[in-house]
Design a protein around this motif. Structure first.
Motif, short mmCIF file in Angstrom:
data_model
loop_
_atom_site.label_atom_id
_atom_site.label_comp_id
_atom_site.label_asym_id
_atom_site.label_seq_id
_atom_site.Cartn_x
_atom_site.Cartn_y
_atom_site.Cartn_z
N GLY A 128 2.62 5.07 -12.04
CA GLY A 128 3.99 4.58 -11.99
C GLY A 128 4.59 4.55 -10.61
N SER A 129 3.99 5.26 -9.64
CA SER A 129 4.52 5.21 -8.28
C SER A 129 3.88 4.05 -7.53
CB SER A 129 4.27 6.54 -7.55
OG SER A 129 2.89 6.77 -7.35
N ALA A 130 4.62 3.47 -6.61
CA ALA A 130 4.14 2.29 -5.89
C ALA A 130 2.85 2.61 -5.14
CB ALA A 130 5.21 1.81 -4.92
N GLY A 131 1.86 1.75 -5.30
CA GLY A 131 0.61 1.90 -4.56
C GLY A 131 -0.37 2.89 -5.14
N ALA A 132 0.00 3.60 -6.20
CA ALA A 132 -0.89 4.61 -6.77
C ALA A 132 -2.21 3.98 -7.18
CB ALA A 132 -0.25 5.28 -7.97
N GLY A 133 -3.32 4.59 -6.76
CA GLY A 133 -4.64 4.12 -7.13
C GLY A 133 -5.21 3.05 -6.22
N THR A 134 -4.43 2.58 -5.22
CA THR A 134 -4.94 1.57 -4.31
C THR A 134 -5.71 2.24 -3.17
OG1 THR A 134 -2.90 1.54 -2.99
CG2 THR A 134 -3.06 -0.01 -4.84
N TYR A 135 -6.47 1.45 -2.45
CA TYR A 135 -7.27 1.95 -1.33
C TYR A 135 -6.38 2.04 -0.10
CZ TYR A 135 -11.23 2.36 1.90
OH TYR A 135 -12.12 2.79 2.85
N PHE A 136 -6.35 3.20 0.56
CA PHE A 136 -5.49 3.39 1.72
C PHE A 136 -6.25 2.97 2.97
CE2 PHE A 136 -3.14 5.76 5.01
CZ PHE A 136 -1.85 5.37 4.68
N PRO A 137 -5.69 2.04 3.75
CA PRO A 137 -6.43 1.52 4.90
C PRO A 137 -6.58 2.55 6.02
CG PRO A 137 -4.20 0.64 4.86
CD PRO A 137 -4.38 1.39 3.57
N GLN A 138 -7.68 2.42 6.73
CA GLN A 138 -7.88 3.25 7.92
C GLN A 138 -7.40 2.47 9.13
OE1 GLN A 138 -11.13 6.02 10.14
NE2 GLN A 138 -11.98 4.30 9.03
N GLY A 139 -6.25 2.87 9.65
CA GLY A 139 -5.70 2.18 10.80
C GLY A 139 -6.50 2.46 12.06
N LEU A 140 -6.43 1.49 12.99
CA LEU A 140 -7.06 1.63 14.29
C LEU A 140 -6.00 1.67 15.37
CD1 LEU A 140 -9.98 -0.96 13.93
CD2 LEU A 140 -9.99 1.48 13.38
N ALA A 141 -6.15 2.58 16.32
CA ALA A 141 -5.23 2.66 17.44
C ALA A 141 -5.58 1.59 18.47
CB ALA A 141 -5.29 4.04 18.08
#
Length: 482
Positions: free
Chosen positions: A395-408
């Motif tokens: 029920g929370s936004a984005g739950a279960g999605t793949y979290f991106p690995q950001g690049l600096a």
């Protein structure tokens, strides 16, 4: 650890899934023994592709840089008909994916396995034993005791948990009497792997030739290698199609004589199957022991790596008594829908390629031509579904999605800057030394989900979003309530 146990986790099978799982467990302080029946790594190629998410998992296991050193990228992935017309095309394989690595990486499996075994050596809690073959095991409810044949005679190993990562013929799965659900795809193909002497004469794209006279695959592999796969047609025998004269005849249209040398030929039956149960008491299945997918989407090894990432943090939490063993019951509900989507995509591609009826092929070509005119063709493989059940804050936004690995800006990767385990990332923490180099991308992600904070699981899937304090409490509840 109690003296009653020889290790926390015994893994049967020392292939990519088993060794990756061992590295991820050992990194978390879990003692693990990997029992592999073969004395050495199988020297010839098998899997050919790892995606950006798989590379991120290898990054955590300590093997990504070594794997990338011998991997290659294809310009594109094309499905062509018998006349060479492009039916469907995917571009951008070399671009960086959400996992922080190139979207598609063509690899040499023995090199990947060597890199993983080398990475495992740094962990004092991990022990890889080659030449150890499982004879039988018993689950007594408090642990599993396995009897193994070793070079020094039979030996008994007792572990809290046993994982069968022992391939499609899995003795562990068979001993547990776990059956497969057949998803309706079974086709025999001849695989021809070659060493390349003149790369200028080979395609730079990965190709599926949808020719009803002989469906064919042509793909780039790790440095210095290439692969063709030829569908075995009704009435043909495996023995006849595998002869040197037959292989020479099949390769003749590609005009590569003198440019390549045959490394091996093998016949594989491409199947689509999922085990009915992935956990039975103290025993779990992973990789090909739990599922098999046709190779057309390049997701066989990737799926096993995802199993390892999902299972590692959960087993570690259970062994450390940070969670009840009910947490392991979320493994199959989380992974199986993803696997079904993966297999559905591979089967769709496979059926598109494997059409041997000229009439059906004409209808297929017309359908794709019409879809192209309407701009309805996909520009890439379909996205995998988010985790809909299991250890997520539904029920929370984005739950279960793949979290991106950001690049600096300097190329640094988010995962390397952050601690192991779960992350609680709040807007108020984006200016911290750890997060500042990645703040722009993290802020954009939070904005996109209208969230104050995100809690990211150790396998880098989103647990949930919301108030930081409420997220931390919900995470602890999810673990303690398991």
């Amino acid at each position: 650890m109690s003296a009653a146990y020889d290790c926390d986790v015994l893994i049967i099978g020392g292939g990519p899934t088993g060794v990756t799982l061992a590295a991820l467990l050992a990194k978390r302080g879990i003692s693990v023994i990997v029992a592999e029946k073969e004395a050495a790594i199988f020297p010839l190629p098998r899997a050919a592709h790892i995606d950006h998410e798989g590379m991120r998992i290898l990054q955590e296991a300590g093997a990504a840089e070594a794997v990338m050193a011998t991997s290659r990228s294809a310009d594109r992935y094309e499905f062509r008909n018998a006349k060479g017309r492009v039916l469907m095309r995917f571009d951008g394989a070399g671009q960086t994916g959400p996992g922080g690595w190139p979207i598609a990486n063509m690899i040499h499996q023995p090199s990947v396995e060597a890199a993983l075994r080398q990475a495992l050596l740094v962990h004092e809690y991990a022990d890889l034993r080659t030449g150890w073959e499982l004879l039988d095991f018993e689950d007594d409810g408090a642990g599993a005791t396995a009897r193994l044949a070793t070079p020094d005679g039979d030996r008994s190993i007792r572990a809290r948990w046993l994982v069968g990562a022992d391939g499609a013929r899995s003795p562990v799965r068979k001993a547990c009497r776990i059956s497969f659900e057949d998803l309706g795809f079974e086709e025999p193909w001849l695989v021809v792997d070659v060493l390349v002497d003149d790369p200028a004469r080979l395609p730079t794209a990965n190709l599926q030739i949808c020719d009803p006279a002989r469906p064919t695959t042509c793909v780039i592999m790790g440095a210095g290698r290439h692969r063709w796969e030829f569908m075995i047609l009704p009435g043909e025998t495996q023995e006849a199609i595998s002869t040197p004269a037959s292989v020479e005849r099949l390769l003749a249209p590609w005009n590569v004589a003198g440019a390549v040398r045959i490394e091996r030929t093998a016949v594989y039956t491409f199947r689509a199957r999922i085990a009915q149960e992935w956990r039975k008491g103290r025993v779990l299945l992973a990789g090909d022991a739990a599922h098999q997918t046709p190779p057309f989407a390049g997701q066989g090894m990737c799926s096993g790596l995802r199993d390892a990432a999902n299972l590692a943090w959960k087993l570690a939490a259970v062994v450390k008594e940070e969670a009840g063993d009910g947490l392991l019951d979320t493994y199959q509900p989380e992974r199986a829908p993803n696997l079904r989507a993966t297999i559905d995509m591979a089967v769709m591609m496979g059926r598109m390629v494997c059409t041997t009826s000229r009439i059906s092929a004409m209808l297929r070509d017309a359908k794709f031509g019409f879809a192209r005119m309407l701009g309805k063709l996909p520009d890439g493989p379909p996205a995998y579904p988010p985790l809909a059940a299991g250890a997520v804050l539904a029920g929370s936004a984005g739950a279960g999605t793949y979290f991106p690995q950001g690049l600096a800006v300097d190329g640094a990767r988010l995962d390397d800057a952050m601690p192991d385990g779960a992350w609680l990332i709040a807007r108020t923490s984006l200016d911290s030394p750890q997060l500042a180099p990645f703040a722009q991308g993290l802020a954009a992600w939070l904005d996109g989900h209208n969230a104050q904070a995100v809690l990211v699981r150790p396998d880098r899937y989103v647990f949930g979003t919301g108030n930081p304090q409420a997220l931390a409490a919900a995470w602890q509840q999810a673990l303690s309530g398991a």
